[in-house]
Enzyme design. Sequence first.
Site, short mmCIF file in Angstrom:
data_model
loop_
_atom_site.label_atom_id
_atom_site.label_comp_id
_atom_site.label_asym_id
_atom_site.label_seq_id
_atom_site.Cartn_x
_atom_site.Cartn_y
_atom_site.Cartn_z
N TYR A 174 3.04 27.50 24.74
CA TYR A 174 4.38 27.88 25.17
C TYR A 174 5.24 27.94 23.92
O TYR A 174 5.53 26.91 23.30
CB TYR A 174 4.89 26.82 26.15
CG TYR A 174 6.15 27.17 26.91
CD1 TYR A 174 6.97 28.22 26.56
CD2 TYR A 174 6.50 26.42 28.02
CE1 TYR A 174 8.11 28.52 27.28
CE2 TYR A 174 7.64 26.70 28.76
CZ TYR A 174 8.43 27.75 28.38
OH TYR A 174 9.57 28.03 29.09
N LYS A 214 2.65 32.14 25.96
CA LYS A 214 3.84 32.30 26.80
C LYS A 214 5.07 32.27 25.89
O LYS A 214 5.34 31.28 25.22
CB LYS A 214 3.93 31.20 27.86
CG LYS A 214 5.09 31.41 28.82
CD LYS A 214 5.05 30.43 29.96
CE LYS A 214 6.22 30.67 30.91
NZ LYS A 214 6.22 29.74 32.02
#
Length: 198
Positions: free
Chosen positions: A127, A154
Amino acid sequence: MPALMTPCLDDRSPDDSALERKARELMDVGMTGVIYCGSKGDWPLLSDQQRQEGVRQLVDASVPVIVGTGAQNTALAVAHSEHAAAVGAAGWMVIPRVLSRGASPTAQRQHFAAILGAAPNLPAVIYNSPHYGFETKAVFLDLHHDFPNLVEFKEFGGVESLTYAAEHISHTSDNVLLMAGVDTQVSHCLAFWGRTGS
Protein backbone atom coordinates in the site's frame (compact mmCIF):
# COMPACT_ATOMS: atom_id res chain seq x y z
CA MET A 1 -12.75 -5.43 -1.79
CA PRO A 2 -14.03 -2.77 0.60
CA ALA A 3 -12.17 -1.91 3.79
CA LEU A 4 -14.12 -2.71 6.93
CA MET A 5 -14.30 -0.44 9.92
CA THR A 6 -14.39 -2.10 13.32
CA PRO A 7 -17.87 -2.08 14.90
CA CYS A 8 -17.77 -1.71 18.67
CA LEU A 9 -19.93 -2.46 21.66
CA ASP A 10 -20.92 0.18 24.21
CA ASP A 11 -17.70 -0.47 26.15
CA ARG A 12 -15.70 0.22 22.95
CA SER A 13 -14.57 -3.39 22.61
CA PRO A 14 -14.85 -4.90 19.11
CA ASP A 15 -18.20 -6.38 18.18
CA ASP A 16 -17.01 -9.44 16.26
CA SER A 17 -20.51 -10.64 15.41
CA ALA A 18 -21.34 -7.26 13.83
CA LEU A 19 -18.02 -7.38 11.93
CA GLU A 20 -18.89 -10.80 10.55
CA ARG A 21 -22.45 -9.71 9.72
CA LYS A 22 -21.26 -6.65 7.76
CA ALA A 23 -18.69 -8.73 5.89
CA ARG A 24 -21.36 -11.28 4.92
CA GLU A 25 -23.67 -8.48 3.75
CA LEU A 26 -20.92 -7.14 1.51
CA MET A 27 -20.20 -10.59 0.09
CA ASP A 28 -23.92 -11.09 -0.58
CA VAL A 29 -24.05 -7.95 -2.76
CA GLY A 30 -21.13 -9.07 -4.90
CA MET A 31 -17.85 -8.17 -3.20
CA THR A 32 -15.04 -10.67 -3.73
CA GLY A 33 -13.48 -10.11 -0.32
CA VAL A 34 -12.84 -7.52 2.38
CA ILE A 35 -9.85 -5.72 3.84
CA TYR A 36 -9.59 -5.70 7.62
CA CYS A 37 -7.34 -3.50 9.73
CA GLY A 38 -6.29 -1.40 6.79
CA SER A 39 -6.40 2.37 7.03
CA LYS A 40 -10.12 2.25 7.92
CA GLY A 41 -9.80 -0.68 10.32
CA ASP A 42 -8.94 1.37 13.38
CA TRP A 43 -5.84 -0.75 13.90
CA PRO A 44 -4.01 1.76 16.13
CA LEU A 45 -6.96 1.64 18.55
CA LEU A 46 -7.13 -2.15 18.83
CA SER A 47 -4.86 -4.52 20.68
CA ASP A 48 -2.94 -7.03 18.60
CA GLN A 49 -5.10 -9.79 20.07
CA GLN A 50 -8.30 -7.94 19.10
CA ARG A 51 -7.07 -7.45 15.55
CA GLN A 52 -6.13 -11.08 15.16
CA GLU A 53 -9.43 -12.26 16.64
CA GLY A 54 -11.31 -10.17 14.08
CA VAL A 55 -9.26 -11.73 11.28
CA ARG A 56 -9.91 -15.22 12.62
CA GLN A 57 -13.65 -14.55 12.88
CA LEU A 58 -13.81 -13.41 9.25
CA VAL A 59 -11.83 -16.40 8.01
CA ASP A 60 -14.00 -18.77 10.06
CA ALA A 61 -17.06 -17.17 8.42
CA SER A 62 -15.58 -18.08 5.00
CA VAL A 63 -15.04 -14.43 4.09
CA PRO A 64 -11.91 -13.88 1.96
CA VAL A 65 -10.02 -11.29 3.95
CA ILE A 66 -6.97 -9.20 3.09
CA VAL A 67 -5.26 -8.41 6.39
CA GLY A 68 -3.71 -5.03 7.08
CA THR A 69 -0.35 -5.51 8.82
CA GLY A 70 0.33 -1.89 9.74
CA ALA A 71 1.90 -1.75 13.20
CA GLN A 72 4.08 0.28 15.53
CA ASN A 73 7.15 -1.65 14.47
CA THR A 74 8.36 -4.29 12.04
CA ALA A 75 8.21 -7.15 14.55
CA LEU A 76 4.50 -6.61 15.19
CA ALA A 77 3.80 -6.32 11.45
CA VAL A 78 5.61 -9.64 10.97
CA ALA A 79 3.46 -11.22 13.71
CA HIS A 80 0.28 -10.04 11.94
CA SER A 81 1.42 -11.47 8.61
CA GLU A 82 2.31 -14.80 10.26
CA HIS A 83 -1.10 -14.88 11.91
CA ALA A 84 -2.84 -14.12 8.60
CA ALA A 85 -1.10 -17.08 6.98
CA ALA A 86 -1.74 -19.39 9.94
CA VAL A 87 -5.51 -18.81 10.02
CA GLY A 88 -5.99 -18.94 6.24
CA ALA A 89 -6.47 -15.32 5.19
CA ALA A 90 -6.70 -14.67 1.45
CA GLY A 91 -3.78 -12.22 1.52
CA TRP A 92 -2.31 -9.28 3.35
CA MET A 93 -1.28 -5.69 2.92
CA VAL A 94 2.08 -4.15 3.79
CA ILE A 95 2.65 -0.49 4.54
CA PRO A 96 5.91 1.41 5.21
CA ARG A 97 7.23 2.11 8.67
CA VAL A 98 4.77 4.78 9.68
CA LEU A 99 5.83 6.04 13.08
CA SER A 100 9.50 6.55 12.31
CA ARG A 101 8.68 8.21 8.97
CA GLY A 102 11.81 6.53 7.62
CA ALA A 103 12.86 8.21 4.39
CA SER A 104 15.68 5.72 3.78
CA PRO A 105 14.85 3.30 0.94
CA THR A 106 17.27 0.78 2.47
CA ALA A 107 15.53 0.86 5.86
CA GLN A 108 12.09 0.64 4.25
CA ARG A 109 13.19 -2.27 2.04
CA GLN A 110 14.42 -4.14 5.11
CA HIS A 111 11.06 -3.47 6.79
CA PHE A 112 9.10 -4.73 3.76
CA ALA A 113 11.37 -7.75 3.27
CA ALA A 114 10.97 -8.90 6.87
CA ILE A 115 7.19 -8.82 6.55
CA LEU A 116 7.05 -10.39 3.08
CA GLY A 117 9.40 -13.16 4.16
CA ALA A 118 7.19 -14.06 7.13
CA ALA A 119 4.42 -15.51 4.94
CA PRO A 120 5.97 -16.25 1.52
CA ASN A 121 3.03 -18.31 0.26
CA LEU A 122 0.37 -15.67 0.94
CA PRO A 123 -0.35 -13.05 -1.77
CA ALA A 124 0.73 -9.60 -0.64
CA VAL A 125 -0.14 -6.01 -1.54
CA ILE A 126 2.09 -3.02 -0.91
CA TYR A 127 0.00 0.00 0.00
CA ASN A 128 1.83 3.07 -1.24
CA SER A 129 0.96 6.47 0.13
CA PRO A 130 3.07 9.61 0.29
CA HIS A 131 1.04 10.44 3.41
CA TYR A 132 3.11 7.78 5.22
CA GLY A 133 6.23 9.84 4.55
CA PHE A 134 7.71 7.40 2.03
CA GLU A 135 6.92 6.47 -1.57
CA THR A 136 7.82 2.90 -2.43
CA LYS A 137 8.46 3.46 -6.15
CA ALA A 138 11.44 1.40 -7.42
CA VAL A 139 11.78 -0.43 -4.09
CA PHE A 140 8.64 -2.33 -5.12
CA LEU A 141 10.31 -3.81 -8.23
CA ASP A 142 13.33 -4.89 -6.23
CA LEU A 143 11.06 -6.58 -3.68
CA HIS A 144 8.86 -8.17 -6.37
CA HIS A 145 11.97 -9.82 -7.81
CA ASP A 146 12.83 -11.42 -4.45
CA PHE A 147 9.28 -12.07 -3.22
CA PRO A 148 7.00 -13.47 -5.95
CA ASN A 149 4.09 -13.39 -3.49
CA LEU A 150 4.15 -9.58 -3.83
CA VAL A 151 1.52 -9.30 -6.55
CA GLU A 152 -0.27 -5.97 -6.08
CA PHE A 153 0.60 -2.32 -5.75
CA LYS A 154 -2.17 -0.22 -4.21
CA GLU A 155 -1.61 3.46 -4.89
CA PHE A 156 -3.07 6.02 -2.49
CA GLY A 157 -1.17 9.06 -3.71
CA GLY A 158 -2.44 11.66 -6.13
CA VAL A 159 -2.65 11.48 -9.89
CA GLU A 160 1.11 11.99 -10.20
CA SER A 161 1.86 8.99 -7.98
CA LEU A 162 -0.73 6.88 -9.77
CA THR A 163 0.74 7.79 -13.15
CA TYR A 164 4.22 6.87 -11.95
CA ALA A 165 2.95 3.51 -10.70
CA ALA A 166 1.20 2.76 -13.98
CA GLU A 167 4.20 3.73 -16.09
CA HIS A 168 7.03 2.28 -14.03
CA ILE A 169 5.57 -0.52 -11.92
CA SER A 170 2.56 -2.29 -13.37
CA HIS A 171 3.79 -2.11 -16.99
CA THR A 172 6.99 -3.96 -16.09
CA SER A 173 5.27 -7.27 -15.33
CA ASP A 174 2.08 -9.10 -16.25
CA ASN A 175 2.12 -10.51 -12.71
CA VAL A 176 1.54 -7.17 -10.98
CA LEU A 177 -1.90 -5.67 -10.42
CA LEU A 178 -2.20 -1.91 -9.91
CA MET A 179 -5.08 -0.81 -7.70
CA ALA A 180 -6.32 2.73 -7.16
CA GLY A 181 -6.84 3.39 -3.47
CA VAL A 182 -8.70 6.68 -3.91
CA ASP A 183 -12.23 6.41 -5.30
CA THR A 184 -12.02 9.65 -7.27
CA GLN A 185 -8.91 8.40 -9.09
CA VAL A 186 -10.33 5.09 -10.31
CA SER A 187 -11.47 6.76 -13.54
CA HIS A 188 -7.93 8.08 -14.12
CA CYS A 189 -6.56 4.60 -13.50
CA LEU A 190 -8.98 2.97 -15.94
CA ALA A 191 -9.07 5.65 -18.63
CA PHE A 192 -5.38 6.30 -18.94
CA TRP A 193 -3.77 3.04 -17.94
CA GLY A 194 -6.36 0.31 -18.34
CA ARG A 195 -5.80 -0.91 -14.81
CA THR A 196 -8.07 -2.14 -12.07
CA GLY A 197 -9.71 0.11 -9.46
CA SER A 198 -10.45 -0.95 -5.92
